[in-house]
Write a protein that holds these residues in place. Sequence first.
Motif, mmCIF file in Angstrom:
data_model
loop_
_atom_site.group_PDB
_atom_site.id
_atom_site.type_symbol
_atom_site.label_atom_id
_atom_site.label_comp_id
_atom_site.label_asym_id
_atom_site.label_seq_id
_atom_site.Cartn_x
_atom_site.Cartn_y
_atom_site.Cartn_z
ATOM 1 N N LEU A 216 17.951 11.091 14.619
ATOM 2 C CA LEU A 216 17.217 11.355 13.378
ATOM 3 C C LEU A 216 16.571 10.061 12.874
ATOM 4 N N LYS A 217 15.232 10.084 12.712
ATOM 5 C CA LYS A 217 14.551 8.867 12.252
ATOM 6 C C LYS A 217 14.393 8.889 10.732
ATOM 7 N N ARG A 218 14.846 7.793 10.122
ATOM 8 C CA ARG A 218 14.765 7.656 8.673
ATOM 9 C C ARG A 218 13.759 6.546 8.399
ATOM 10 N N MET B 148 1.075 -4.578 8.965
ATOM 11 C CA MET B 148 0.511 -4.676 7.617
ATOM 12 C C MET B 148 1.234 -3.785 6.616
ATOM 13 N N THR B 149 2.382 -3.214 7.003
ATOM 14 C CA THR B 149 3.046 -2.276 6.089
ATOM 15 C C THR B 149 4.473 -2.711 5.724
ATOM 16 N N PRO B 150 4.929 -2.309 4.534
ATOM 17 C CA PRO B 150 6.330 -2.542 4.154
ATOM 18 C C PRO B 150 7.211 -1.373 4.593
ATOM 19 N N ALA C 143 10.517 -8.833 21.658
ATOM 20 C CA ALA C 143 9.544 -8.115 22.486
ATOM 21 C C ALA C 143 10.236 -6.904 23.110
ATOM 22 N N THR C 144 9.453 -6.062 23.789
ATOM 23 C CA THR C 144 10.042 -5.012 24.632
ATOM 24 C C THR C 144 10.370 -5.655 25.980
ATOM 25 N N PRO C 145 11.202 -4.989 26.800
ATOM 26 C CA PRO C 145 11.486 -5.560 28.120
ATOM 27 C C PRO C 145 10.202 -5.777 28.936
ATOM 28 N N GLU C 146 9.205 -4.846 28.769
ATOM 29 C CA GLU C 146 7.955 -4.976 29.539
ATOM 30 C C GLU C 146 7.133 -6.180 29.096
ATOM 31 N N GLN C 147 7.322 -6.618 27.862
ATOM 32 C CA GLN C 147 6.514 -7.741 27.361
ATOM 33 C C GLN C 147 7.327 -9.041 27.281
ATOM 34 N N PRO D 224 0.624 -8.758 16.761
ATOM 35 C CA PRO D 224 0.453 -7.383 17.241
ATOM 36 C C PRO D 224 -0.342 -7.323 18.544
ATOM 37 N N THR D 225 0.107 -6.453 19.447
ATOM 38 C CA THR D 225 -0.599 -6.297 20.725
ATOM 39 C C THR D 225 -1.020 -4.846 20.968
ATOM 40 N N THR D 226 -0.845 -3.967 19.961
ATOM 41 C CA THR D 226 -1.386 -2.608 20.009
ATOM 42 C C THR D 226 -2.160 -2.404 18.700
ATOM 43 N N TYR D 227 -2.587 -1.156 18.455
ATOM 44 C CA TYR D 227 -3.380 -0.877 17.253
ATOM 45 C C TYR D 227 -2.598 -0.061 16.224
ATOM 46 N N GLY E 89 3.896 -4.210 19.979
ATOM 47 C CA GLY E 89 3.385 -3.105 19.177
ATOM 48 C C GLY E 89 4.358 -2.706 18.082
ATOM 49 N N GLY E 90 4.212 -1.466 17.614
ATOM 50 C CA GLY E 90 5.023 -0.979 16.507
ATOM 51 C C GLY E 90 6.515 -1.011 16.795
ATOM 52 N N SER E 91 6.897 -0.838 18.050
ATOM 53 C CA SER E 91 8.325 -0.828 18.377
ATOM 54 C C SER E 91 8.950 -2.206 18.164
ATOM 55 N N THR E 92 8.257 -3.235 18.602
ATOM 56 C CA THR E 92 8.781 -4.603 18.479
ATOM 57 C C THR E 92 8.745 -5.075 17.024
ATOM 58 N N VAL F 56 -5.760 -7.464 25.900
ATOM 59 C CA VAL F 56 -6.516 -7.161 27.123
ATOM 60 C C VAL F 56 -5.644 -6.432 28.155
ATOM 61 N N SER F 57 -4.353 -6.733 28.149
ATOM 62 C CA SER F 57 -3.445 -6.117 29.139
ATOM 63 C C SER F 57 -2.971 -4.721 28.721
ATOM 64 N N LEU F 58 -3.328 -4.282 27.511
ATOM 65 C CA LEU F 58 -2.911 -2.942 27.073
ATOM 66 C C LEU F 58 -3.715 -1.903 27.875
#
Length: 353
Positions: free
Chosen positions: A135-137, A124-126, A39-43, A116-119, A94-97, A157-159
Motif C-alpha cells: 500500500l503506497k502512502r 521540485m515537489t514536497p 541511485a538505482t542499481p542500474e545507475q 534528475p535523470t528522468t522527466y 529519476g523519481g524512485s531515487t 542522453v542514456s535514458l
Amino acid sequence: MRAFLYDQPATRVIFGVGALDHLAEEVRRLGARRALVLATPEQRSSADEAARRLGDAAAGVYAEAVMHVPIETARAARDVARRLEADCCVAVGGGSTIGLGKAIALESAVPIVAVPTTYAGSEMTPIYGLTDGGLKRTGRDRKVLPKTVLYDPTLTVSLPPRISGPSGMNAIAHCVEALYARDANPIISLLAAEGIRALARSLPVVVKEPAHLDARADALYGAWLAGTALGATSMSIHHKLCHTLGGAFNLTHADVHTVILPHATAFNREAAPDAMRVAAGALGARDAAQGIFDLAVRLGAPIALKDIGMPADGLDRAAQLATESPYDNPRPIEYAGVRELIEHAYHGTRPTL
Ligand code: NAD
C-alpha cells in the motif's frame, strides 16, 4: 480573475550542460561534508561518478533505490545514512531515487541535492511516497523538498526512448492537472502551459535522436516546470487513477500516466473548458485529449492498459478503488463515468469529440 493563493518555496536550480560540475561546490554551499549518494542499481556508475566528483565530501554510495520506495528499502537507506553520519543526500536518478532521498530526509531532515535523470519532476515537489505491505502512502512535507537541483541534460542522453517518452508524458500530466486544479493560480498555469509546450516539441526529437542535447535540454526544462506545477497544486482524477492502478496492479508508473492521460483529459473536457483551451494550444492541437493521445502514438509510447500488464478482470475493481473516497475534480466523480474512462484506456481507443 478569481482570488488565489501563491505560496512557492524556493529551490536553487542550476540548469544546463555541465551542471553536474557544480556538485561539490553546491554540497559545500549547504554546509555539508558527508554526502550519501543515492541511485538505482542500474545507475550505480552515475552514483560512483558523482561520489568521485565529491571527493572527501562523499560519505558513501547507496545504489538500491527501487520504484515506489518500499518501507524496507527506506529503512535500510536510513540505517546506512545514520551509520555513515551523512549530513546530505545526493540523489542521482529519476523519481524512485529522489523518492528514497525524501524518505531519508523525512526522518532526519538532511538536505537533498537532486540530480534528475528522468522527466518525472519529483525534485521540485514536497511530496513523498512510502509503500508498506503493498500500500503506497503519500504525504507533503517541506523537509523533503530538495534544496538544490542540478539539471544536466547530458545525464539524460542514456535514458532509452521507451522510458523517455512515457516519462515526458508523466510530466505533461502534472501540467494538465495543474491547469484545472482547485488551487490553480495564474503563475503556475503559465509554467504548466510552457511545460506542455516544451515537452510536446522536444519529446518527438528525444525518442528519435536520444543523443540530441538541445532536445534533451528542452525536455528537461519542461520537466522542471511540470514538477513545479505538481508541487504547487492539488492533483485530480488522473493522478488518483494512476496511483490506484499502479499500486493495485503493479504497473509501471510512467506507462500508466501515458495511457490514462488522454482519457482523464476527455473525462474533464466539458467541466474545465479554459484549462482544455490552454492545454490544446500548448500542444498545437484542436482538442487537448486527442492531442495528448496523438503525441503518445507519435512517441511510440504505450496507449492501452491491456498492453502494460493490466488484467481484463481488474477494470471493475479499479473503478471501485478510484471512486470509493471523494477527492477534488472539475467533473464530479461517479462510478459509471470512471468505469467508462478505464474501459477506453484498457483498449487504447482515441478519445472522440
Ligand atoms: P524511475 O526513477 O523508477 O526510473 C526508471 C528506470 O530508468 C530505472 O531503472 C532507472 O534506473 C532508469 N533511469 C533513470 N534515469 C536514467 C538515465 N538517464 N539513463 C538510463 N537509465 C535511467 O522512474 P520515474 O518515472 O522517474 O520515477 C517513478 C517513481 O517516482 C514512482 O515511484 C513515482 O510515484 C515517483 N514520483 C514521485 C513524484 C513526487 O513528487 N514525489 C513525482 C513523480 C514521480
